[in-house]
Design an enzyme around this catalytic site. Sequence first.
Site, PDB file in Angstrom:
ATOM      1  N   ASN A  54       0.820  -1.198   0.000  1.00 26.66           N
ATOM      2  CA  ASN A  54       0.000   0.000   0.000  1.00 26.66           C
ATOM      3  C   ASN A  54       0.864   1.263   0.000  1.00 26.66           C
ATOM      4  OD1 ASN A  54      -1.854   2.044   0.423  1.00 26.66           O
ATOM      5  ND2 ASN A  54      -3.073   0.887   1.878  1.00 26.66           N
ATOM      6  N   ASP A  55       1.448   1.589   1.125  1.00 24.92           N
ATOM      7  CA  ASP A  55       2.180   2.859   1.213  1.00 24.92           C
ATOM      8  C   ASP A  55       3.341   2.941   0.219  1.00 24.92           C
ATOM      9  OD1 ASP A  55       0.507   3.713   3.241  1.00 24.92           O
ATOM     10  OD2 ASP A  55       1.744   2.795   4.800  1.00 24.92           O
ATOM     11  N   VAL A  56       3.961   1.801  -0.090  1.00 24.09           N
ATOM     12  CA  VAL A  56       5.139   1.836  -0.975  1.00 24.09           C
ATOM     13  C   VAL A  56       4.770   2.071  -2.438  1.00 24.09           C
ATOM     14  CG1 VAL A  56       6.543   0.396   0.536  1.00 24.09           C
ATOM     15  CG2 VAL A  56       5.184  -0.680  -1.253  1.00 24.09           C
ATOM     16  N   VAL A  57       3.463   2.104  -2.754  1.00 22.73           N
ATOM     17  CA  VAL A  57       3.048   2.422  -4.126  1.00 22.73           C
ATOM     18  C   VAL A  57       2.201   3.695  -4.159  1.00 22.73           C
ATOM     19  CG1 VAL A  57       3.122   0.021  -4.908  1.00 22.73           C
ATOM     20  CG2 VAL A  57       0.984   0.915  -3.993  1.00 22.73           C
TER      21      VAL A  57
END
Lengths: 469, 96
Positions: free
Chosen positions: A389-392
Amino acid sequence: MEFDQTLELAAKASYFLAAVLFILGIKRMASPVTARKGIVQAGIGMVIATLATFAITGGNNLALIVLGIVVGVVPTWLWGKKVAMTDMPQMVALFNGMGGGSAAAIGAGELLKFSDPASGSHSLIIVSLAVLGALIGSVSMTGSVIAWAKLDGRMDKRFNFPGQQVFNFAVFAAAVIAGIALVAWEVNVWLIVAFFVLALAFGVLMTLPIGGADMPVVISLFNALTGLAVAFEGYVMGIEALIVAGMVVGAAGTYLTQLMAKAMNRPISGVLFSNFGGGGSGEAIAGAQKSIEASDAASLLYMAEKVIIVPGYGMAVAQAQHKIWELSQSLIKAGKEVKFAIHPVAGRMPGHMNVLLAEAGVPYDLIADMDDINPEFKTCDVAIVIGANDVVNPAAKTDKSSPIFGMPILDVVNSRQTIVIKRGKGTGFAGIENALFYADNTRLLYADGKEAASQLIAELKAVEGGGGH
Amino acid sequence: MIDGFLALWIFMLSAFTGKEIIGRVPVILHTPLMSGSNFVHGIVLVGAMIALSHAQTTLTQVIGFIGVALGAGNAAGGYVVTERMLEMFKSSKDKK
């Protein structure tokens, strides 16, 4: 006498050989082709050094030494053999804590020896380094145990109380003062006890307020600290191999820690002294998430030529990596190009996701690092995001008010189509809305990761069988 | 005892060696690498063994014993998990 000297000389030569094997071993770990040989080499070095030590220790406390080795080796060997790959971070934390504890124990034993008035005077450097190694080793031991408990889900919550930072600092300062007193004033038994209690307590206190998301940085930091502790106690014991091995690990660990903190967009001081998610919550996102059925997602994949899979820790939690690899294999068989894109902090320690994919059977040459894969998203027909989630989240590049602004991300947003496999509409670990999920060319496949992958495999077969839509 | 300045040289050169050999390791191997370096500081076992061999009082024997057990655990556990992880890394060119 002459025989003893020969033995000691042989032991010293063995230590030298062990240190060379360690450095060559770590160096060989730089490539997946030679990595396994590297660790075996380092292992041989360890066995040689341990056996040679018996030549130095002679018969003194021989039974105790052998018993100690057996007590240490047997349970950890068996445990290490069967631990699940997902649990690897806490395992490494625990083994690291043991090393720190061992260094602290050496420090404690030596200081107690110095406290005997009959032992005469001692060099300032020796006492200082014994104290410093003991302090670092103690903190690393208890801190690693807390990190293990947190990663193992035995202690989920962050533990906060008012004035925590001031209290922690006071404990640390007291430990340092006790240490200085040992060096500058006298080596006194009760002072030694107080020093160790304070140092051990500080390790617990400093790790308690740190959240699970920051643990990769913390484990790495403790690994570096144990290395330093080993190097310092190595000087005290007069064994050069400990200095070399400890220092190499200390420097390497420090470098890895910095690398990781950078990949997470969190300064090391931020990890240690502040809480996550402070500051803004980011801009609200207009639009709606658009869902997709597995059959339509399979059609998209059927028509694609290039597919990039972006796995996150959620995939491992759902135990979906085997099914995802099965899906990838059927895509490869259909002549499509498939790659895996890995964010540096995917998983719970850096590189953890690569280990999980390797376990599922994914060859490492299909796995690409962030910097290599990012330009490729432009030419990618379908990107599959599973459990990440956060890494994209493109907000890391575009939204200055977002708490993750500045964090390096995978540019999935550039892909022609994106399928996000997700359980529900919730936000990620950091509780931030993800603009990628609202993009026009993103479709969400709401399902458990493993189930979604199974459905896609079945639907893909159906599409292929029917000759397409 | 090792001469102070000589020790300082060893500390300095080892630190640079550590940084240099790690700097070239690709991200995909970072977990086994951390675990592998974790194994390497298990050499502390050697120091703990020598410390225990010098122990004369019950207290120092107990502390020495703990040191040896913990150091041995660090070395053995670190080796097993690292070797297990590295064994799994296969290239698609390898025979299945």
